[in-house]
Design a protein around this motif. Structure first.
Motif, short mmCIF file in Angstrom:
data_model
loop_
_atom_site.label_atom_id
_atom_site.label_comp_id
_atom_site.label_asym_id
_atom_site.label_seq_id
_atom_site.Cartn_x
_atom_site.Cartn_y
_atom_site.Cartn_z
N TRP A 46 13.71 18.12 24.99
CA TRP A 46 13.18 16.69 25.14
C TRP A 46 12.60 16.73 26.46
CZ3 TRP A 46 13.25 13.58 20.93
CH2 TRP A 46 13.99 14.03 19.85
N ARG A 47 11.56 17.54 26.60
CA ARG A 47 10.62 17.46 27.86
C ARG A 47 9.29 17.12 27.55
NH1 ARG A 47 12.90 19.17 32.62
NH2 ARG A 47 14.84 20.50 32.30
N SER A 48 9.04 17.67 26.25
CA SER A 48 7.31 17.41 25.89
C SER A 48 7.32 16.02 24.94
CB SER A 48 6.85 18.50 25.22
OG SER A 48 6.90 19.74 26.01
N ARG A 49 8.37 15.81 24.40
CA ARG A 49 8.40 14.46 23.51
C ARG A 49 8.98 13.31 24.09
NH1 ARG A 49 12.22 16.94 18.96
NH2 ARG A 49 12.91 17.99 20.77
N ARG A 50 8.68 12.07 23.44
CA ARG A 50 9.40 11.09 24.02
C ARG A 50 10.65 11.01 23.49
NH1 ARG A 50 7.44 4.74 22.19
NH2 ARG A 50 9.32 3.61 23.64
N TYR A 51 11.73 10.82 24.38
CA TYR A 51 13.09 10.97 24.30
C TYR A 51 13.53 9.86 22.98
CZ TYR A 51 18.14 11.26 24.72
OH TYR A 51 19.43 11.34 24.60
N SER A 52 14.38 10.39 22.07
CA SER A 52 14.85 9.29 20.93
C SER A 52 16.44 9.65 21.26
CB SER A 52 14.31 9.63 19.66
OG SER A 52 15.45 9.12 18.72
N ARG A 53 17.15 8.46 21.37
CA ARG A 53 18.55 8.49 21.40
C ARG A 53 19.20 9.01 20.11
NH1 ARG A 53 20.43 3.38 24.78
NH2 ARG A 53 22.26 3.79 23.74
N MET A 54 18.92 8.42 19.09
CA MET A 54 19.53 9.07 17.78
C MET A 54 18.96 10.42 17.37
SD MET A 54 22.20 7.56 17.04
CE MET A 54 22.26 8.16 15.29
N GLY A 55 17.60 10.59 17.49
CA GLY A 55 16.66 11.72 17.35
C GLY A 55 17.47 13.00 17.91
N ALA A 56 17.73 12.96 19.15
CA ALA A 56 18.55 13.86 20.09
C ALA A 56 19.66 14.26 19.55
CB ALA A 56 18.58 13.46 21.38
#
Length: 294
Positions: A147-157
């Motif tokens: 999760w360095r290039s994408r916008r971080y998503s709490r549930m997505g992660a």
């Protein structure tokens, strides 16, 4: 006919079980029941002080810290019958570990990946990794596992990490079979369990769908079943009721993505590179030294 419960556990005298994140919730219930059945239970927990009241061998381990994982595995001696990768976090803000990894992904996936590989020479029976039905909506990005290039998503992660462990189990089982090992890799999920893991989630799913949720006792049943019953390699054990949310333990089926062998092999390779596990673990050496089943 009644379903399977912890009262049907076999005699586990002489067996050693390591449970990560066993200081509360599903892990603690799992530990209690395995101990009641005679197993020697070792709890690997981040907060040792919070687990001092339990009558088990409690050791400190933050599975998100890969240096700590390596130290912990390096200090292990003797046979280990069952490893239960239970530690997890859900829907937490973005943060980084001491190694600069995403904490949520490191806790749920990178740490178990490295710990399992390093403990393989000691394992005699099986690895149980706890996943979630939410792996079905997860998307693993091989180009950006951390999760360095994408916008971080709490549930997505969270969802991605749980899909990653499903694919990890698939590839681990393939490798174990190729090495001629008697050790098996299996998966378990609790449905939706009312534990501290999900209670703080912004989705508030626990309160909205309480009638479809399990308490910790019910949620631990699939883990106990996966850890002790004669299930095949890469079995997927969860509640057998509607949607795999409630009910007694039953064998199910992961998502199509979770059964993708090519994706699983690619994920393994990408993870080995990211965690430096390709050099630090050395699969060939570890697999060839796996102890025979007792």
């Amino acid at each position: 006919m009644t379903g399977w419960t912890a009262s049907q556990l076999p005699d586990l005298t002489g067996k050693t079980v390591l449970i990560t994140g066993g200081g509360r919730g599903l892990g603690l219930v799992t530990a209690r029941e395995l101990g009641r059945a005679g197993a020697r239970v070792v709890l690997a927990v981040r907060d040792v002080s919070g687990a001092r009241s339990v009558d088990f061998d409690v050791r400190r381990l933050d599975v998100a810290d890969l240096d700590a994982v390596r130290d912990f595995a390096g200090s292990w001696s003797g046979a280990l019958d069952v490893l239960i990768n239970n530690a997890g976090v859900m829907d937490i803000p973005a943060s980084r570990t001491a190694q600069g990894l995403d904490v949520q992904t490191a806790t749920n996936y990178f740490g178990p990946y490295v710990l399992t590989n390093l403990l393989l020479p000691h394992l005699t029976d099986r690895v149980v990794t706890v996943t979630s039905q939410l792996h079905r909506t997860g998307k693993v990005s091989l180009d950006d596992l951390d999760w360095r290039s994408r916008r971080y998503s709490r549930m997505g992660a969270y969802e991605a990490s749980k899909l990653a462990v499903v694919q990890f189990s698939l590839e681990l089982q393939r490798r174990l079979e190729a090495a001629g090992s008697p050790v098996r890799s299996v998966l378990a999920h609790p449905g939706i369990a009312r534990t501290a893991l999900a209670a703080h989630s912004r989705s508030n799913v626990i309160n909205r769908l309480r009638f479809l949720t399990n308490d910790a006792e019910q949620g631990a049943r699939p883990i106990l079943y996966a850890a002790t019953q004669d299930v095949p390699g890469n079995a997927y054990v969860g509640p057998g009721g509607f949607g795999g949310l409630k009910g007694y333990p039953a064998l199910g089926r992961p998502s199509k993505a979770g059964r993708d062998t090519a994706a699983a092999a690619a994920l393994w390779a990408a993870t080995a590179t990211l965690t430096d596990a390709g050099q630090r673990v050395g699969w060939t050496t570890a697999a060839s030294r796996i102890r025979p089943s007792r």
